[in-house]
Design a protein around this motif. Structure first.
Motif, PDB file in Angstrom:
ATOM      1  N   LEU A   3       0.811  -1.217   0.000  1.00 21.25           N
ATOM      2  CA  LEU A   3       0.000   0.000   0.000  1.00 21.25           C
ATOM      3  C   LEU A   3       0.844   1.267   0.000  1.00 21.25           C
ATOM      4  CD1 LEU A   3      -2.733  -1.096   2.567  1.00 21.25           C
ATOM      5  CD2 LEU A   3      -2.841  -1.171   0.070  1.00 21.25           C
ATOM      6  N   LEU A   4       2.149   1.106  -0.195  1.00 17.25           N
ATOM      7  CA  LEU A   4       3.068   2.238  -0.178  1.00 17.25           C
ATOM      8  C   LEU A   4       3.764   2.361  -1.536  1.00 17.25           C
ATOM      9  CD1 LEU A   4       4.709   1.681   3.320  1.00 17.25           C
ATOM     10  CD2 LEU A   4       2.913   3.329   2.739  1.00 17.25           C
ATOM     11  N   PRO A   5       4.340   3.537  -1.829  1.00 16.79           N
ATOM     12  CA  PRO A   5       5.129   3.669  -3.058  1.00 16.79           C
ATOM     13  C   PRO A   5       6.325   2.717  -3.017  1.00 16.79           C
ATOM     14  CG  PRO A   5       4.598   5.822  -2.121  1.00 16.79           C
ATOM     15  CD  PRO A   5       4.229   4.802  -1.092  1.00 16.79           C
ATOM     16  N   PRO A   6       6.746   2.201  -4.174  1.00 14.15           N
ATOM     17  CA  PRO A   6       6.244   2.497  -5.520  1.00 14.15           C
ATOM     18  C   PRO A   6       5.100   1.603  -5.965  1.00 14.15           C
ATOM     19  CG  PRO A   6       8.177   1.116  -5.672  1.00 14.15           C
ATOM     20  CD  PRO A   6       7.978   1.365  -4.205  1.00 14.15           C
ATOM     21  N   GLN A  90     -14.379  -3.542 -12.489  1.00 14.17           N
ATOM     22  CA  GLN A  90     -14.544  -2.200 -13.034  1.00 14.17           C
ATOM     23  C   GLN A  90     -15.418  -1.343 -12.128  1.00 14.17           C
ATOM     24  OE1 GLN A  90     -11.899  -2.669 -15.789  1.00 14.17           O
ATOM     25  NE2 GLN A  90     -13.100  -0.796 -15.759  1.00 14.17           N
ATOM     26  N   ALA A  91     -16.346  -1.977 -11.411  1.00 13.24           N
ATOM     27  CA  ALA A  91     -17.239  -1.213 -10.552  1.00 13.24           C
ATOM     28  C   ALA A  91     -16.506  -0.638  -9.344  1.00 13.24           C
ATOM     29  CB  ALA A  91     -18.400  -2.091 -10.089  1.00 13.24           C
ATOM     30  N   VAL A  92     -15.506  -1.354  -8.837  1.00 18.55           N
ATOM     31  CA  VAL A  92     -14.819  -0.903  -7.625  1.00 18.55           C
ATOM     32  C   VAL A  92     -13.492  -0.213  -7.926  1.00 18.55           C
ATOM     33  CG1 VAL A  92     -15.873  -2.779  -6.322  1.00 18.55           C
ATOM     34  CG2 VAL A  92     -13.555  -3.069  -7.231  1.00 18.55           C
ATOM     35  N   ALA A  93     -13.022  -0.301  -9.181  1.00 15.22           N
ATOM     36  CA  ALA A  93     -11.688   0.215  -9.500  1.00 15.22           C
ATOM     37  C   ALA A  93     -11.555   1.698  -9.213  1.00 15.22           C
ATOM     38  CB  ALA A  93     -11.364  -0.066 -10.966  1.00 15.22           C
ATOM     39  N   GLY A  94     -12.593   2.487  -9.469  1.00 14.48           N
ATOM     40  CA  GLY A  94     -12.510   3.928  -9.259  1.00 14.48           C
ATOM     41  C   GLY A  94     -13.066   4.401  -7.931  1.00 14.48           C
ATOM     42  N   GLN A  95     -13.478   3.479  -7.073  1.00 14.40           N
ATOM     43  CA  GLN A  95     -14.075   3.827  -5.788  1.00 14.40           C
ATOM     44  C   GLN A  95     -13.085   3.461  -4.670  1.00 14.40           C
ATOM     45  OE1 GLN A  95     -17.053   5.319  -5.690  1.00 14.40           O
ATOM     46  NE2 GLN A  95     -17.311   5.126  -7.913  1.00 14.40           N
ATOM     47  N   MET A  96     -12.527   4.465  -4.012  1.00 14.89           N
ATOM     48  CA  MET A  96     -11.495   4.230  -3.009  1.00 14.89           C
ATOM     49  C   MET A  96     -11.986   3.315  -1.889  1.00 14.89           C
ATOM     50  SD  MET A  96      -8.466   4.625  -1.834  1.00 14.89           S
ATOM     51  CE  MET A  96      -7.782   5.946  -2.848  1.00 14.89           C
ATOM     52  N   TRP A  98     -14.494   1.092  -1.778  1.00 15.66           N
ATOM     53  CA  TRP A  98     -14.726  -0.286  -2.206  1.00 15.66           C
ATOM     54  C   TRP A  98     -13.432  -0.970  -2.620  1.00 15.66           C
ATOM     55  CZ3 TRP A  98     -18.807  -2.550  -0.619  1.00 15.66           C
ATOM     56  CH2 TRP A  98     -19.984  -1.834  -0.438  1.00 15.66           C
ATOM     57  N   HIS A  99     -12.486  -0.183  -3.090  1.00 14.20           N
ATOM     58  CA  HIS A  99     -11.180  -0.751  -3.415  1.00 14.20           C
ATOM     59  C   HIS A  99     -10.482  -1.233  -2.143  1.00 14.20           C
ATOM     60  CE1 HIS A  99      -8.417  -1.476  -6.670  1.00 14.20           C
ATOM     61  NE2 HIS A  99      -7.405  -1.018  -5.958  1.00 14.20           N
ATOM     62  N   LEU A 100     -10.610  -0.486  -1.062  1.00 16.34           N
ATOM     63  CA  LEU A 100     -10.049  -0.911   0.222  1.00 16.34           C
ATOM     64  C   LEU A 100     -10.773  -2.138   0.760  1.00 16.34           C
ATOM     65  CD1 LEU A 100      -9.478   2.559   1.948  1.00 16.34           C
ATOM     66  CD2 LEU A 100      -7.749   1.044   0.920  1.00 16.34           C
TER      67      LEU A 100
END
Length: 222
Positions: A3-6, A90-96, A98-100
């Motif tokens: 969950l961290l860079p990179p 695709q439904a959750v990809a842009g939703q922070m 739901w992505h978590l």
């Protein structure tokens, strides 16, 4: 790390980064957590009230159900099909948020599967090692089939450039194999086959002999 860079920025820009993040969260992190005997550590460090609550959860009927290796397999490997071969990704990809939630599912289902297969902590419905090895075989086969379908673009619900999808499928295929080999090695390393006593209660000494005495001579052995 996942969950961290990179890794984190790469995951939001490229499907290959997402798959790398998924492997780290859903397979490698659970393996490390489970082999560290996290439940035993919590029971020893929590206050008495917290330890009793955790013990109650471990003895609960719902946990007995989901701790079945077959159920754990479906929650871990089976959910990959639901995520990547339906519109869910695709439904959750842009939703922070739901992505978590998706990350949390990968972590928890991965921990559950690793725990019931090769965990150091006791599990309520853990079968014998040969059965768990068979279930491991189904997990390896499931990952292989899903990654090959992803590489070929069959029934895929992920909309990304072809090179990213194929790269993600390769990461899933080879990275998943390595994680499952490590899990299988952990399982075999902790296997202690049960030795059954000889039939009829025989101890392996000739009939009529006494410990430390040779048969026919009745003289102490030196």
């Amino acid at each position: 790390m996942a969950l961290l860079p990179p890794v984190s920025p790469f995951a939001y820009e490229d499907f290959r980064g997402h798959m790398l993040q998924h492997l780290l969260i859903g397979m490698y992190a659970p393996l490390a957590l489970v082999l560290g005997a996290l439940v035993t550590l919590l029971l020893r460090t929590l206050p008495v009230h917290g330890a009793r609550l955790l013990s109650g959860v471990l003895r609960s009927s719902p946990l007995h159900l989901i701790a079945n290796p077959v159920v754990a397999l479906l929650l871990s490997v089976g959910s990959l099909g639901a995520v990547y071969f339906t519109p869910l990704y695709q439904a959750v990809a842009g939703q922070m948020l739901w992505h978590l939630v998706l990350h949390a599912h990968f972590l928890l289902s991965g921990c559950l599967f690793a725990w019931v297969i090769a965990g150091q902590d006791p599990a309520p419905t853990r079968p014998d090692v040969p059965v768990r090895l068979v279930i491991m075989g189904f997990a390896v086969a499931g990952h292989a089939v899903l990654s090959q379908m992803m590489y070929a673009g069959l029934y895929l619900g992920v909309y990304a450039p072809a090179e990213q999808v194929q790269g993600g499928a390769e990461i899933m295929y080879y990275g998943g194999d390595i994680a499952e080999l490590l899990l299988a090695a952990a399982l075999v390393a902790t296997w202690r086959p049960t030795r059954r006593p000889p039939a009829g209660g025989r101890t392996g000494r000739p009939h009529g002999s006494r410990p430390g005495v040779a048969v026919g001579t009745e003289k102490p052995l030196i």
